[in-house]
Design an enzyme around this catalytic site. Sequence first.
Site, PDB file in Angstrom:
ATOM      1  N   LYS A 106      47.248   6.837 -76.734  1.00 21.73           N
ATOM      2  CA  LYS A 106      46.592   6.380 -75.503  1.00 21.73           C
ATOM      3  C   LYS A 106      47.312   5.138 -74.960  1.00 21.73           C
ATOM      4  O   LYS A 106      48.104   4.510 -75.677  1.00 21.73           O
ATOM      5  CB  LYS A 106      45.114   6.080 -75.783  1.00 21.73           C
ATOM      6  CG  LYS A 106      44.869   5.030 -76.849  1.00 21.73           C
ATOM      7  CD  LYS A 106      43.379   4.973 -77.211  1.00 21.73           C
ATOM      8  CE  LYS A 106      43.121   4.021 -78.363  1.00 21.73           C
ATOM      9  NZ  LYS A 106      41.717   4.091 -78.822  1.00 21.73           N
ATOM     10  N   TYR A 142      52.716 -26.351 -65.564  1.00 19.26           N
ATOM     11  CA  TYR A 142      51.457 -26.456 -64.815  1.00 19.26           C
ATOM     12  C   TYR A 142      50.389 -27.170 -65.631  1.00 19.26           C
ATOM     13  O   TYR A 142      50.242 -26.932 -66.827  1.00 19.26           O
ATOM     14  CB  TYR A 142      50.939 -25.067 -64.466  1.00 19.26           C
ATOM     15  CG  TYR A 142      51.745 -24.363 -63.400  1.00 19.26           C
ATOM     16  CD1 TYR A 142      51.857 -24.901 -62.125  1.00 19.26           C
ATOM     17  CD2 TYR A 142      52.362 -23.149 -63.676  1.00 19.26           C
ATOM     18  CE1 TYR A 142      52.578 -24.242 -61.145  1.00 19.26           C
ATOM     19  CE2 TYR A 142      53.083 -22.473 -62.697  1.00 19.26           C
ATOM     20  CZ  TYR A 142      53.190 -23.033 -61.428  1.00 19.26           C
ATOM     21  OH  TYR A 142      53.899 -22.378 -60.470  1.00 19.26           O
TER      22      TYR A 142
END
Length: 367
Positions: free
Chosen positions: A39, A263
């Site tokens: 999956k 940041y």
Amino acid sequence: MPRPIIATVSISALQHNLRIAKSRAQSTGRAAKVWAVVKANAYGHGLERAIRGFGEAEGLALIEPDYALRLRELGWKKPILLLEGFFDAADLELIVTAQLEFAVHSHTQLALLEQVLPTLAIKSPLNVHLKMNSGMNRLGFTPAEYHQAYQRLRALPAVGNIVLMTHFANADDPRNPGLPLTPQYACFEAGIAGLTGERSIANSAADLMHPELHSDWVRPGIMLYGATPGGGSAASFGLRPAMTLSSEIIGIQHLSAGDAVGYGSRFIAEKSMTIGVVACGYADGYPRHAPTGTPVMVNGVRTGTIGRVSMDMLSVDLTDVPNAKIGSKVQLWGDDLSVDEVAEAAGTIGYELLCAVAPRVRMTEKE
Ligand SMILES: *Cc1c(COP(=O)(O)O)cnc(C)c1O
């Protein structure tokens, strides 16, 4: 020029891990068969590579009907199983034309089967995996409903084999007080009493750690990619990492005490130091919440990240890698650094990191 970030998948590692899954599944003399779980684009590794790596599996199992069709188009001829079954009537047509096996977990699905199957031209019988909710409370019929659901399936002429299926919440943590493994297994046993059919119960953790549980099919996923389902490191089970995510240093900064990085200025240098800027960020799938110190390899030396991960870049401490320069090799996870360790530092699991590798990351394979 492509960016230097690249994910390399080892086909031989996939094959090796599948052999471990098989030998575990058969370790108590049972001949349990393997659904290799593919999956989420084979946990981020790519369906084509999964086909090459898992050729020895008895079948491939996944969630997405469109990817199941893709597996057929890519030439996979052996069984394919839809672990959540179908989502609508159109999926049922796909199931018939692509000859898929599928789970049935709800009354809604049963009713749709009863309504739609008689209208379809069905050449060979459909194998159905009847899912029991044995305590995890996600999908499936309760033990009390299970016999009746089985009889309704059995009454459909198009249905061939019915496989008795459930899923464990805590195979990696069998004494979890919320739902310990032994009572969950006993609940399944009681719910299937008197019914005939093969059993399919084991994910990676159950396959690796609980060969005593009787299952005719195992459904390993994460272990095939060389990461741990929990309960021990992947290497301790003899598994090999299938994916190596690597990149390069594209910038170097020399900091003085008090200088801030990135940041939010989450990192402030306490002394003068050199840092590297790596072409890998959260838009590549690297976890933004990875804190300073998350392990990373530069030139084969283990060091740590610095400051906030940004969209396209992250920074690393080069104090212990004095020879590092622009173009130096960086490994985010893989052969030399387990994805589980990186995941743990970032407060998640290897599954999430592997599945999250972004489409913009080039992928390649090696034998
Ligand atoms: C994903 C999945 C598996 C595989 O689980 P792993 O922990 O990756 O081994 C097995 N069975 C079902 C129903 C699944 O959805």
